[in-house]
Each structure stands twice: as structure tokens, then as C-alpha cells.
Design a protein around this motif. Structure first.
Motif, PDB file in Angstrom:
ATOM      1  N   GLY A  34      40.189  39.030  43.720  1.00  8.74           N
ATOM      2  CA  GLY A  34      42.275  38.393  43.023  1.00  8.74           C
ATOM      3  C   GLY A  34      42.305  37.120  43.462  1.00  8.74           C
ATOM      4  N   SER A  35      41.535  36.397  42.224  1.00 10.13           N
ATOM      5  CA  SER A  35      42.227  34.993  42.620  1.00 10.13           C
ATOM      6  C   SER A  35      43.748  34.625  42.000  1.00 10.13           C
ATOM      7  CB  SER A  35      41.575  33.756  41.552  1.00 10.13           C
ATOM      8  OG  SER A  35      40.273  33.856  41.223  1.00 10.13           O
ATOM      9  N   PRO A  36      43.895  33.485  42.788  1.00 14.46           N
ATOM     10  CA  PRO A  36      45.191  33.479  43.014  1.00 14.46           C
ATOM     11  C   PRO A  36      46.206  32.915  41.585  1.00 14.46           C
ATOM     12  CG  PRO A  36      44.390  31.042  44.257  1.00 14.46           C
ATOM     13  CD  PRO A  36      43.373  32.593  43.736  1.00 14.46           C
ATOM     14  N   GLY A  37      47.173  34.021  41.414  1.00 12.20           N
ATOM     15  CA  GLY A  37      47.697  34.176  39.844  1.00 12.20           C
ATOM     16  C   GLY A  37      47.027  35.017  39.546  1.00 12.20           C
ATOM     17  N   SER A  38      46.274  35.892  40.181  1.00 15.82           N
ATOM     18  CA  SER A  38      45.557  37.442  39.026  1.00 15.82           C
ATOM     19  C   SER A  38      45.890  38.368  38.944  1.00 15.82           C
ATOM     20  CB  SER A  38      44.270  37.086  39.055  1.00 15.82           C
ATOM     21  OG  SER A  38      44.048  37.460  40.369  1.00 15.82           O
ATOM     22  N   SER A  39      45.974  39.238  38.405  1.00 13.01           N
ATOM     23  CA  SER A  39      46.428  40.599  38.499  1.00 13.01           C
ATOM     24  C   SER A  39      45.404  41.710  37.904  1.00 13.01           C
ATOM     25  CB  SER A  39      48.070  41.090  38.103  1.00 13.01           C
ATOM     26  OG  SER A  39      47.992  40.832  36.845  1.00 13.01           O
ATOM     27  N   LEU A  40      45.369  42.738  38.648  1.00 15.31           N
ATOM     28  CA  LEU A  40      44.632  44.225  37.528  1.00 15.31           C
ATOM     29  C   LEU A  40      46.069  45.132  38.395  1.00 15.31           C
ATOM     30  CD1 LEU A  40      42.228  45.510  36.759  1.00 15.31           C
ATOM     31  CD2 LEU A  40      41.740  46.074  39.473  1.00 15.31           C
ATOM     32  N   GLU A  41      46.487  45.800  36.985  1.00 13.59           N
ATOM     33  CA  GLU A  41      47.150  46.643  36.844  1.00 13.59           C
ATOM     34  C   GLU A  41      46.336  47.360  35.574  1.00 13.59           C
ATOM     35  OE1 GLU A  41      51.673  45.718  37.249  1.00 13.59           O
ATOM     36  OE2 GLU A  41      50.654  44.357  36.719  1.00 13.59           O
ATOM     37  N   ASN A  42      47.223  49.114  36.085  1.00 13.95           N
ATOM     38  CA  ASN A  42      46.681  50.261  35.385  1.00 13.95           C
ATOM     39  C   ASN A  42      45.546  50.352  34.973  1.00 13.95           C
ATOM     40  OD1 ASN A  42      49.526  50.627  35.001  1.00 13.95           O
ATOM     41  ND2 ASN A  42      49.965  49.415  33.828  1.00 13.95           N
ATOM     42  N   ALA A  43      44.203  51.202  35.985  1.00 14.72           N
ATOM     43  CA  ALA A  43      43.131  51.331  35.742  1.00 14.72           C
ATOM     44  C   ALA A  43      42.931  51.937  36.280  1.00 14.72           C
ATOM     45  CB  ALA A  43      41.920  49.569  36.309  1.00 14.72           C
ATOM     46  N   SER A  44      41.906  52.587  35.509  1.00 12.34           N
ATOM     47  CA  SER A  44      41.279  54.330  35.921  1.00 12.34           C
ATOM     48  C   SER A  44      39.620  54.122  35.867  1.00 12.34           C
ATOM     49  CB  SER A  44      41.704  55.243  34.761  1.00 12.34           C
ATOM     50  OG  SER A  44      40.558  56.449  34.956  1.00 12.34           O
ATOM     51  N   PHE A  45      38.871  54.452  36.527  1.00 15.53           N
ATOM     52  CA  PHE A  45      37.435  54.571  36.676  1.00 15.53           C
ATOM     53  C   PHE A  45      37.331  55.812  37.004  1.00 15.53           C
ATOM     54  CE2 PHE A  45      38.875  51.253  38.102  1.00 15.53           C
ATOM     55  CZ  PHE A  45      38.050  49.589  37.426  1.00 15.53           C
ATOM     56  N   SER A  46      36.767  57.090  35.969  1.00 17.45           N
ATOM     57  CA  SER A  46      36.419  58.802  36.453  1.00 17.45           C
ATOM     58  C   SER A  46      34.904  58.730  35.599  1.00 17.45           C
ATOM     59  CB  SER A  46      37.602  59.372  35.374  1.00 17.45           C
ATOM     60  OG  SER A  46      37.606  58.734  34.086  1.00 17.45           O
ATOM     61  N   ASN A  47      34.621  59.649  36.424  1.00 16.33           N
ATOM     62  CA  ASN A  47      33.269  60.602  35.693  1.00 16.33           C
ATOM     63  C   ASN A  47      32.396  59.572  35.965  1.00 16.33           C
ATOM     64  OD1 ASN A  47      34.744  62.359  35.236  1.00 16.33           O
ATOM     65  ND2 ASN A  47      34.923  62.300  33.181  1.00 16.33           N
ATOM     66  N   LEU A  48      31.965  58.726  37.618  1.00 16.81           N
ATOM     67  CA  LEU A  48      31.353  57.963  37.498  1.00 16.81           C
ATOM     68  C   LEU A  48      30.105  58.245  38.508  1.00 16.81           C
ATOM     69  CD1 LEU A  48      33.475  54.625  37.492  1.00 16.81           C
ATOM     70  CD2 LEU A  48      32.373  56.186  35.532  1.00 16.81           C
ATOM     71  N   ILE A  49      28.180  58.480  37.870  1.00 17.66           N
ATOM     72  CA  ILE A  49      27.679  58.334  38.824  1.00 17.66           C
ATOM     73  C   ILE A  49      27.104  57.167  39.618  1.00 17.66           C
ATOM     74  CG2 ILE A  49      25.419  59.838  39.220  1.00 17.66           C
ATOM     75  CD1 ILE A  49      26.713  61.655  38.379  1.00 17.66           C
TER      76      ILE A  49
ATOM     77  N   ILE B 168      48.083  40.134  42.874  1.00 12.91           N
ATOM     78  CA  ILE B 168      48.927  41.441  42.255  1.00 12.91           C
ATOM     79  C   ILE B 168      47.708  43.061  41.897  1.00 12.91           C
ATOM     80  CG2 ILE B 168      50.689  43.128  41.530  1.00 12.91           C
ATOM     81  CD1 ILE B 168      52.784  41.378  40.769  1.00 12.91           C
ATOM     82  N   VAL B 169      47.754  44.012  42.669  1.00 14.17           N
ATOM     83  CA  VAL B 169      46.828  44.922  41.931  1.00 14.17           C
ATOM     84  C   VAL B 169      47.689  46.072  42.449  1.00 14.17           C
ATOM     85  CG1 VAL B 169      44.625  45.873  42.320  1.00 14.17           C
ATOM     86  CG2 VAL B 169      44.722  43.779  42.926  1.00 14.17           C
TER      87      VAL B 169
ATOM     88  N   ASN C 222      50.141  35.995  51.171  1.00 15.42           N
ATOM     89  CA  ASN C 222      51.697  37.749  49.553  1.00 15.42           C
ATOM     90  C   ASN C 222      50.249  38.183  48.790  1.00 15.42           C
ATOM     91  OD1 ASN C 222      50.106  35.482  48.237  1.00 15.42           O
ATOM     92  ND2 ASN C 222      52.644  35.285  47.283  1.00 15.42           N
ATOM     93  N   ALA C 223      49.970  38.649  49.016  1.00 16.97           N
ATOM     94  CA  ALA C 223      49.221  39.294  47.778  1.00 16.97           C
ATOM     95  C   ALA C 223      49.481  41.162  48.214  1.00 16.97           C
ATOM     96  CB  ALA C 223      47.462  39.657  48.081  1.00 16.97           C
ATOM     97  N   ILE C 224      49.793  41.896  46.248  1.00 15.58           N
ATOM     98  CA  ILE C 224      50.276  43.405  46.947  1.00 15.58           C
ATOM     99  C   ILE C 224      49.601  43.737  45.920  1.00 15.58           C
ATOM    100  CG2 ILE C 224      51.536  43.923  45.101  1.00 15.58           C
ATOM    101  CD1 ILE C 224      54.211  41.618  45.327  1.00 15.58           C
ATOM    102  N   MET C 225      49.000  44.561  47.389  1.00 15.08           N
ATOM    103  CA  MET C 225      48.250  45.859  46.435  1.00 15.08           C
ATOM    104  C   MET C 225      48.735  47.099  46.728  1.00 15.08           C
ATOM    105  SD  MET C 225      43.807  46.875  47.625  1.00 15.08           S
ATOM    106  CE  MET C 225      43.430  45.310  47.437  1.00 15.08           C
ATOM    107  N   ASP C 226      49.191  47.741  45.039  1.00 19.18           N
ATOM    108  CA  ASP C 226      50.045  49.322  45.375  1.00 19.18           C
ATOM    109  C   ASP C 226      49.792  50.443  44.534  1.00 19.18           C
ATOM    110  OD1 ASP C 226      52.370  51.216  45.665  1.00 19.18           O
ATOM    111  OD2 ASP C 226      53.570  49.240  44.043  1.00 19.18           O
TER     112      ASP C 226
END
Length: 573
Positions: free
Chosen positions: A317-332, A369-370, A414-418
Motif C-alpha cells: 500500500g503506497s501512499p494514496g493507493s487503495s485495493l477494494e472489492n477483490a476475491s481470491f477463491s479456489n486456489l492451490i 484504503i484496503v 492513517n491507513a484503513i483496512m476494513d
């Protein structure tokens, strides 16, 4: 003759619209719509790929395919002619075609026949920079603008076929004394296999990309990208990324295999609407790499991540960046390190934080934001230390923090992980962690690289400063003895932990450690091995921690309070 005399005065356009489709199709076979003035049908503009007039064989433009003669001009002439004539197929028949930089254009199908090999020249003079691709401003554009194939502002471009593009990337190394000869490209001047910039509707299908000098498929600020059945094998030079996207939208990757040295599937800048499915990845670094922009709406499913000696899933998470609405499923996860690392925030005291050139001072305080990230149905093995890939040219040093890693979800400043969830997870860790490592309390407060945290104090899961955490049907154990806790929760709020099975060493301080957490429900936990303490609660700020049901009879002390914690903070049903 028309049946109704009132139709006799119809215009030709009106008359055509009234005709049955079958008659209209017959009519179109023998007439062109150009005969009717400016009334042109879409059919008139479609390319008939079965017509020889729309196929441009590079051998008709002088290409030899013998692997000795430079074919750049012949292939480019075929492409330019195809483009000038409105589009079609540029055909690369079986043979070996030595070439340098080639520009692909709109409305083009670049078809590599079975047995066709494009061989990238090892002569620096056969390449040139793609000046349309800037290297300043957005720091994510800093990784060079040289390429074997490139396209800028192109639409409707297809690269397909069962042929191979070989970049001969092993030829683009520095010499042993650290300098580079006049005939060798290095640094940002190494050519990518394909470089796309400001393109729309790109399809890459069934082609093999091997031995790249830099990134294999590097696509920037483009949309509608469809990648199917691609094979990438590049482990001959540093920064051998597989797929590398910057600020792209509507990207679909399926049924592909990537064996590389650096990031296998990187998403930088502001990427969105991404799907990755039914694919296999192996690398010395990261597989799914996010960071540097505002990324959202990502799904990754049905993938095998094998021999990933770095980090399978990483958001830095670099300053000003975000990752939202991500799904990781059925992984080996098959022999990986990492294995999941999401960290955001900034602390100027942390020397390991990777501040990229170009960020203004104010950006260092920008919010990160994550939010809404799910991990579902993931199983496999996590190694205690990265290995060396057998087909990698040269060796890669192991950073101290890469060893004894665990799933890490950490925010600071001041990061947000929710709203993070892990469900149906079954992982076996390598073990070997010491009790001293398990007693660590001070970890870097940063969003730097995953190894910047050092040896982790938990062998399976470390969570810090997350609001809204769900764990359900999770099982963690280890191959060899590990004296660290299985899970550590530090300043976590609103957590629901259900049906968790854990292995813990007899000498570990506890199987679970909770530090200053609030509103946490632990339901039906299960301890699968004997240890002294099941749960250790630390700190004076814990509130409303509740444990219901479960089996931790193999512990001598079910719950221990330490460092300011007291019995009023926790309720056991």
C-alpha cells in the motif's frame, strides 16, 4: 415487381429493409452496397478472413524465415500494407524470423502458425524506444519503453497462433565487471516481448512467449484485454515479469501458464474489472501483485500457484493507493512462501519502506484504503524459506524477512483496512520458528515489501489494525516444530472467528495471542495438539472478547491474561 403499387416509389434503402433476410443475403453476394450512394451497411466494412485478399503472408514481402536474415523490414511492410488496406491477417508461416522492434496496428490479426518462431535480435541497434510511451510523470511508467513488438493507440488487435516469440533475453545482461558493452541493452532499454499503450480491444491467444529480456506482456492505460491460453516462460533476466498491467480496465486472463522470475501478474496504477481464472503460476517473486493506484473489482479463481518463492498475493500500500472489492477463491498453494501479504501505511522511521521516486512529500501522508477483500477455499503448503528455481539463470539472494513468513494483514498510520474474510482455508506451514521470534512485540509500521517485517511472530496468521475480520473453517498446522503462536491479533475490531483448528507447539507461549482488540467473537475453536496456553490476552485496551464452545482441552491454561489485561475483558460461555 412489387405486390403493392404504393411501394413502387420506395427508395432503394426502404426497399432493401423490406426484403426477407434470405433474399438480402443472396443480393449482397452479387452486389456491393457502394452502388447505393452513401447508404453503406456495416457488412460492407467487415473483414472476410477467409478471403486471400485480406491475408498478408510475410514471405510475400521478402521474409525468408531462415533465422539468419533480419526480417524486421519485411514483417513491418506486411503490417503496414494490411493496415493501409483497412485490416486483415498478417501471416507468419512456419520458420524462424529474426527481427528487432516491430509496430503492430489497428484491425490486425497477427497470426503465428505452428512452427513459426519470432527470434528477438541480440543486436541493440535493431531496437528503438517507443517514444509515445512516457517514462516520466506517473512513476509506474518508469520500467522502460523498448519492445520487440509494440502498439500505441491501436484498436482491434489480435496476436494469436501456436507459434513462439523468443526474446533471447539471456543476451541482455551486464558483463561480469558490471558494465554493458555497446551491443547490449541494459536497464530500461531491455525490450519487452509486447508493449501496449492506450489500446482498446486486444486479444492474445495461444502464443508462447519465452526468454524475455524484461516484461513479457506489458500493457498500459488500455481496456478490453482478453488473454487466453498463453504460455510464458522467462527466467533469464532480472525483472522477468509475466503479465504487467498499468491502469487497465476490463482485463480477462484464462487458461494460461506463467513461469517467470519477477511478478507473474502485476497490476499497478488504477486497474479495475479484472478476472483471472484457470491458470498456473510459478515465480521467484510475487504472483498477484497490486499497488501504486486505486485498484478495484478483481476476481481470481481456480488457479494453481506452485513453487512461488516470494509471495503469491501481495498488496503493497503506497501512499494514496487503495485495493477494494477483490476475491481470491479456489486456489492451490503448492510450496510457496509469503503466502498472503497485505500491508498499508507509512512510517518515515522505517528504512525498509520503498518510497518511489516522484512522490511529493504530501503524498507520504495520503490515505491508504484496503476494503472488502475475501480469500476462499485456499489449501496447500507454505515453506519456511524460499528455494531456488532450477531453470533460473543465476541465483537470487534470500532476504532475512522472507524466512518463516505467514499470512499478514497489517495497516498502520492513517491507513484503513476494513472487511477482510478468510473462509475454508487449509494450510500446512514448514515450521522451524523459534520461541524468541514468537515473543516479538515491535514490528515495522509500514506498507513496504513483505520481507520488511522481518521474522514474523506467528507461524500462520498475523493481523494488525483491521476493522471487520471474518475467519471461518480455517485449519493451520506445521510440518516441523514451530514455537510461535499460530495466530496473533493486534488492535483488531469487530472480528468473528469460527471453526478454527490450530496446531501449537508445547513450548509456545500460546496458540493464539490477542492484543488490545475489541468486539471479538471466537466460536468453536479447536486445539489439535498439546500446548501450555490456548489463548493469551495482552494489553489494557481489550474490550468485549467472547469465546463460545470449542475444544481446547489439550492446553494446560485455557486463557491467560498479561500486560495489563484482566478477566473483565473476556467472557467464556
Amino acid at each position: 415487381m412489387l405486390e403493392n403499387s404504393s411501394d413502387q416509389n420506395l427508395s432503394r434503402r426502404q426497399w432493401l429493409l423490406k426484403m426477407p433476410l434470405a433474399i438480402l443475403g443472396s443480393f449482397a453476394a452479387t452486389h456491393t452496397f457502394a452502388q447505393f450512394g452513401n447508404h453503406k451497411s456495416i457488412l460492407h466494412h467487415q473483414i472476410d478472413l477467409n478471403s486471400e485478399s485480406n491475408i498478408y503472408n510475410v514471405k510475400s514481402f521478402g521474409a525468408k524465415g531462415d533465422g539468419r536474415v533480419l526480417e524486421t523490414n519485411a514483417i513491418q511492410a506486411a503490417i503496414d500494407t494490411c493496415f493501409k488496406n483497412g485490416g486483415g491477417t498478417v501471416l507468419i508461416p512456419a520458420g524462424i524470423y529474426l527481427c528487432g522492434s516491430i509496430e503492430l496496428k489497428s484491425n490486425l490479426i497477427f497470426h503465428l502458425s505452428s512452427g513459426a518462431v519470432i527470434l528477438g535480435s541480440t543486436n541493440a541497434n535493431d531496437y528503438h524506444a517507443v517514444d509515445a510511451v512516457p517514462l516520466s510523470g506517473d512513476t509506474t511508467l518508469r520500467d522502460g519503453n523498448w519492445a520487440l513488438f509494440y502498439a500505441t493507440n491501436a484498436k482491434n488487435l489480435v496476436i494469436e497462433g501456436n507459434g513462439t516469440i523468443d526474446g533471447q533475453g539471456a543476451s541482455f545482461h551486464k558483463s561480469e565487471n558490471g558494465s554493458s558493452s555497446q551491443n547490449v541493452l541494459w536497464g530500461e532499454k531491455r525490450p519487452h516481448h509486447f508493449l501496449g499503450y492506450h489500446c482498446e480491444s486486444i486479444k492474445i491467444k495461444d502464443v508462447s512467449f519465452i526468454n524475455c529480456a524484461y516484461h513479457s506482456l506489458r500493457i498500459i492505460q488500455s481496456s478490453r484485454i482478453d488473454i487466453q491460453g498463453v504460455y510464458i516462460h522467462s527466467r533469464v533476466n532480472v525483472n522477468n515479469d509475466g503479465f504487467h498491467f498499468i491502469s487497465c480496465k476490463h482485463v480477462a486472463i484464462s487458461n494460461s501458464t506463467v513461469l517467470c522470475q519477477d511478478d507473474a501478474c502485476a497490476f499497478f496504477g488504477s486497474c479495475e474489472a479484472i478476472t483471472v481464472t484457470n491458470s498456473t503460476f510459478s515465480t521467484r517473486w510475487s504472483v498477484f501483485r497490486f499497488g501504486g493506484g486505486k485498484t478495484k473489482n478483481i476476481t481470481v479463481s481456480n488457479c494453481l500457484l506452485t513453487k512461488v518463492y516470494g509471495c503469491p498475493i501481495k498488496f503493497q500500500g503506497s501512499p494514496g493507493s487503495s485495493l477494494e472489492n477483490a476475491s481470491f477463491s479456489n486456489l492451490i498453494f503448492d510450496d510457496v512462501t509469503g503466502p498472503i501479504y497485505i500491508a498499508c501505511g507509512f512510517n518515515p522511521k522505517d528504512p525498509n519502506f520503498d518510497v518511489r521516486p516522484g512522490y511529493p512529500d504530501t503524498a507520504k501522508k495520503a490515505e491508504v484504503i484496503v476494503r472488502n477483500i475475501s480469500f476462499h477455499n485456499i489449501s496447500g503448503t507454505v515453506l519456511s524459506s524460499p528455494g531456488q528455481l532450477p531453470d533460473l539463470i543465476g541465483s537470487v539472494r534470500v532476504y532475512p524477512g522472507e524466512e518463516f513468513s505467514c499470512i499478514t494483514l497489517s495497516s498502520a498510520d492513517n491507513a484503513i483496512m476494513d472487511n477482510i474474510s478468510l473462509t475454508d482455508i487449509n494450510l500446512t506451514f514448514g515450521g522451524g520458528g523459534s520461541k524468541e521470534a514468537g515473543e516479538r512485540r515491535e514490528l515495522p509500521q509500514s506498507g513496504g515489501q513483505y520481507f520488511s517485517m522481518g521474522t514474523m511472530p506467528a507461524y500462520a496468521l498475523f493481523v494488525r489494525s483491521v476493522n471487520g475480520l471474518t475467519l471461518n473453517n480455517v485449519k493451520f498446522n506445521f510440518f516441523h516444530d514451530d514455537e510461535r503462536p499460530a495466530m496473533i491479533f493486534d488492535q483488531v475490531m469487530d472480528a468473528c472467528i469460527e471453526n478454527v483448528s490450530l496446531e501449537a507447539h508445547i513450548n509456545a507461549n500460546s496458540a493464539i495471542r490477542i492484543i488490545n482488540c475489541k468486539d471479538m467473537l471466537i466460536s468453536s475453536p479447536r486445539l489439535t495438539s498439546s500446548t501450555i496456553t490456548f489463548l493469551q490476552v495482552e494489553g489494557s485496551e481489550n474490550q468485549n472478547i467472547r469465546i463460545t464452545g470449542g475444544d481446547f482441552s489439550k492446553s494446560e491454561i485455557p486463557i491467560d491474561m498479561a500486560r495489563g489485561a484482566n478477566a473483565t475483558m473476556i467472557r467464556r460461555d
